[in-house]
Design a protein around this motif. Sequence first.
Motif, PDB file in Angstrom:
ATOM      1  N   ILE A  76       0.851  -1.179   0.000  1.00 30.14           N
ATOM      2  CA  ILE A  76       0.000   0.000   0.000  1.00 30.14           C
ATOM      3  C   ILE A  76       0.888   1.229   0.000  1.00 30.14           C
ATOM      4  O   ILE A  76       1.758   1.372   0.860  1.00 30.14           O
ATOM      5  CB  ILE A  76      -0.940   0.031   1.222  1.00 30.14           C
ATOM      6  CG1 ILE A  76      -1.953  -1.119   1.135  1.00 30.14           C
ATOM      7  CG2 ILE A  76      -1.684   1.356   1.319  1.00 30.14           C
ATOM      8  CD1 ILE A  76      -2.888  -1.199   2.311  1.00 30.14           C
ATOM      9  N   LYS A 115      -7.171  -3.329   6.509  1.00 28.98           N
ATOM     10  CA  LYS A 115      -6.889  -3.318   5.070  1.00 28.98           C
ATOM     11  C   LYS A 115      -7.922  -4.150   4.318  1.00 28.98           C
ATOM     12  O   LYS A 115      -8.397  -3.748   3.244  1.00 28.98           O
ATOM     13  CB  LYS A 115      -5.481  -3.853   4.802  1.00 28.98           C
ATOM     14  CG  LYS A 115      -4.379  -2.921   5.278  1.00 28.98           C
ATOM     15  CD  LYS A 115      -3.004  -3.551   5.093  1.00 28.98           C
ATOM     16  CE  LYS A 115      -1.906  -2.647   5.639  1.00 28.98           C
ATOM     17  NZ  LYS A 115      -0.565  -3.270   5.522  1.00 28.98           N
ATOM     18  N   GLU A 173      -3.086   1.024  10.962  1.00 25.52           N
ATOM     19  CA  GLU A 173      -2.868  -0.001   9.943  1.00 25.52           C
ATOM     20  C   GLU A 173      -2.935  -1.381  10.580  1.00 25.52           C
ATOM     21  O   GLU A 173      -2.307  -1.619  11.602  1.00 25.52           O
ATOM     22  CB  GLU A 173      -1.511   0.184   9.256  1.00 25.52           C
ATOM     23  CG  GLU A 173      -1.375   1.469   8.451  1.00 25.52           C
ATOM     24  CD  GLU A 173       0.032   1.672   7.922  1.00 25.52           C
ATOM     25  OE1 GLU A 173       0.843   0.731   8.063  1.00 25.52           O
ATOM     26  OE2 GLU A 173       0.321   2.750   7.388  1.00 25.52           O
ATOM     27  N   GLN A 224      -8.333   7.851   2.839  1.00 21.10           N
ATOM     28  CA  GLN A 224      -9.658   7.224   2.822  1.00 21.10           C
ATOM     29  C   GLN A 224     -10.127   6.891   4.242  1.00 21.10           C
ATOM     30  O   GLN A 224     -11.297   7.089   4.586  1.00 21.10           O
ATOM     31  CB  GLN A 224      -9.617   5.952   1.974  1.00 21.10           C
ATOM     32  CG  GLN A 224      -9.105   6.152   0.552  1.00 21.10           C
ATOM     33  CD  GLN A 224     -10.028   7.019  -0.261  1.00 21.10           C
ATOM     34  OE1 GLN A 224     -11.249   6.946  -0.115  1.00 21.10           O
ATOM     35  NE2 GLN A 224      -9.468   7.849  -1.127  1.00 21.10           N
ATOM     36  N   ARG A 225      -9.206   6.405   5.062  1.00 25.32           N
ATOM     37  CA  ARG A 225      -9.570   6.071   6.440  1.00 25.32           C
ATOM     38  C   ARG A 225      -9.897   7.335   7.233  1.00 25.32           C
ATOM     39  O   ARG A 225     -10.860   7.383   8.015  1.00 25.32           O
ATOM     40  CB  ARG A 225      -8.413   5.327   7.121  1.00 25.32           C
ATOM     41  CG  ARG A 225      -8.770   4.760   8.498  1.00 25.32           C
ATOM     42  CD  ARG A 225      -7.568   4.785   9.439  1.00 25.32           C
ATOM     43  NE  ARG A 225      -7.068   6.131   9.640  1.00 25.32           N
ATOM     44  CZ  ARG A 225      -7.647   7.033  10.434  1.00 25.32           C
ATOM     45  NH1 ARG A 225      -8.745   6.731  11.102  1.00 25.32           N
ATOM     46  NH2 ARG A 225      -7.125   8.249  10.569  1.00 25.32           N
ATOM     47  N   MET A 279     -11.149  -2.122   4.198  1.00 24.19           N
ATOM     48  CA  MET A 279     -11.114  -1.025   3.233  1.00 24.19           C
ATOM     49  C   MET A 279     -11.279  -1.537   1.804  1.00 24.19           C
ATOM     50  O   MET A 279     -11.979  -0.942   0.985  1.00 24.19           O
ATOM     51  CB  MET A 279      -9.802  -0.258   3.372  1.00 24.19           C
ATOM     52  CG  MET A 279      -9.653   0.477   4.692  1.00 24.19           C
ATOM     53  SD  MET A 279     -10.822   1.836   4.892  1.00 24.19           S
ATOM     54  CE  MET A 279     -10.049   3.087   3.882  1.00 24.19           C
ATOM     55  N   ARG A 280     -10.636  -2.655   1.503  1.00 23.96           N
ATOM     56  CA  ARG A 280     -10.787  -3.237   0.165  1.00 23.96           C
ATOM     57  C   ARG A 280     -12.213  -3.742  -0.032  1.00 23.96           C
ATOM     58  O   ARG A 280     -12.778  -3.634  -1.121  1.00 23.96           O
ATOM     59  CB  ARG A 280      -9.783  -4.371  -0.014  1.00 23.96           C
ATOM     60  CG  ARG A 280      -8.340  -3.896  -0.118  1.00 23.96           C
ATOM     61  CD  ARG A 280      -7.397  -5.045  -0.426  1.00 23.96           C
ATOM     62  NE  ARG A 280      -6.042  -4.565  -0.648  1.00 23.96           N
ATOM     63  CZ  ARG A 280      -4.993  -4.899   0.086  1.00 23.96           C
ATOM     64  NH1 ARG A 280      -5.144  -5.707   1.109  1.00 23.96           N
ATOM     65  NH2 ARG A 280      -3.794  -4.431  -0.187  1.00 23.96           N
ATOM     66  N   TYR A 285      -4.031   5.639   1.355  1.00 23.85           N
ATOM     67  CA  TYR A 285      -4.835   4.708   2.162  1.00 23.85           C
ATOM     68  C   TYR A 285      -5.333   5.406   3.420  1.00 23.85           C
ATOM     69  O   TYR A 285      -6.496   5.275   3.814  1.00 23.85           O
ATOM     70  CB  TYR A 285      -3.973   3.489   2.509  1.00 23.85           C
ATOM     71  CG  TYR A 285      -4.581   2.528   3.498  1.00 23.85           C
ATOM     72  CD1 TYR A 285      -5.428   1.514   3.076  1.00 23.85           C
ATOM     73  CD2 TYR A 285      -4.288   2.607   4.862  1.00 23.85           C
ATOM     74  CE1 TYR A 285      -5.977   0.607   3.978  1.00 23.85           C
ATOM     75  CE2 TYR A 285      -4.824   1.718   5.767  1.00 23.85           C
ATOM     76  CZ  TYR A 285      -5.664   0.718   5.322  1.00 23.85           C
ATOM     77  OH  TYR A 285      -6.196  -0.167   6.219  1.00 23.85           O
ATOM     78  N   ALA A 301       2.253   3.362   3.232  1.00 26.24           N
ATOM     79  CA  ALA A 301       1.984   2.645   4.492  1.00 26.24           C
ATOM     80  C   ALA A 301       3.186   2.715   5.426  1.00 26.24           C
ATOM     81  O   ALA A 301       4.333   2.533   5.010  1.00 26.24           O
ATOM     82  CB  ALA A 301       1.640   1.190   4.195  1.00 26.24           C
TER      83      ALA A 301
END
Length: 220
Positions: free
Chosen positions: A19, A102, A97, A34-35, A105-106, A31, A22
């Motif tokens: 990612i 993860k 993380e 988005q979080r 999120m996907r 990433y 990360a």
Amino acid sequence: NKITDILKCIFILLFLPFILGAGKPPMFGDYEAQRHWQEITINLPIKQWYFNSSDNNLQYWGLDYPPLTAYHSLLCAYVAKFINPDWIALHTSRGYESQAHKLFMRATVLIADLLIYIPAVVLYCCCLKEISTKKKIANALCILLYPGLILIDYGHFQLVLLIKLACTVVASFILCWLPFFTEREQTLQVLRRLFPVDRGLFEACLKTFLSLLSVTVPSL
């Protein structure tokens, strides 16, 4: 089979462990953006989403996408809070993380595609007239595998379908923006975030243009 090979490649790319950004503070990559949007939308009132404050540092992945994106982040945040509140805890979740997160999120992306994007594409292809079922399937696969071609290669919609699509887009736009039209400053602040001229957007574009021009015109 070429289609099978393409699908395998897409599946592999979706579930690669790498990612971008990360584990690299202070921003942690896209990433984290988005979080963080989920963190902001679920913990702050809607009128504070696009404003800088002690709880919403716009320099740290502040919202700069239209309200529909914010609403999607809020919906995902409710699910995230149900699974693990630590994922979207205000302030303390920065840079969070984990393998479980993860995967979550996907999953939000895949589920959104399954519930909205893919059915819309299939419905459109089913509404096509005067073509065989085989061609309808082929069209659907082309759109789903190459979404960037939708606006370029599929502009030959029938007038009625186009009007319905336009009405849907306008209605969705009004519904999404309605909470931000209540006050003039709210509307202006959202527009400032979407078109960040004050953050050097124009200067950056000008520098890029001059750099490209210097390659073609060495005398510059």
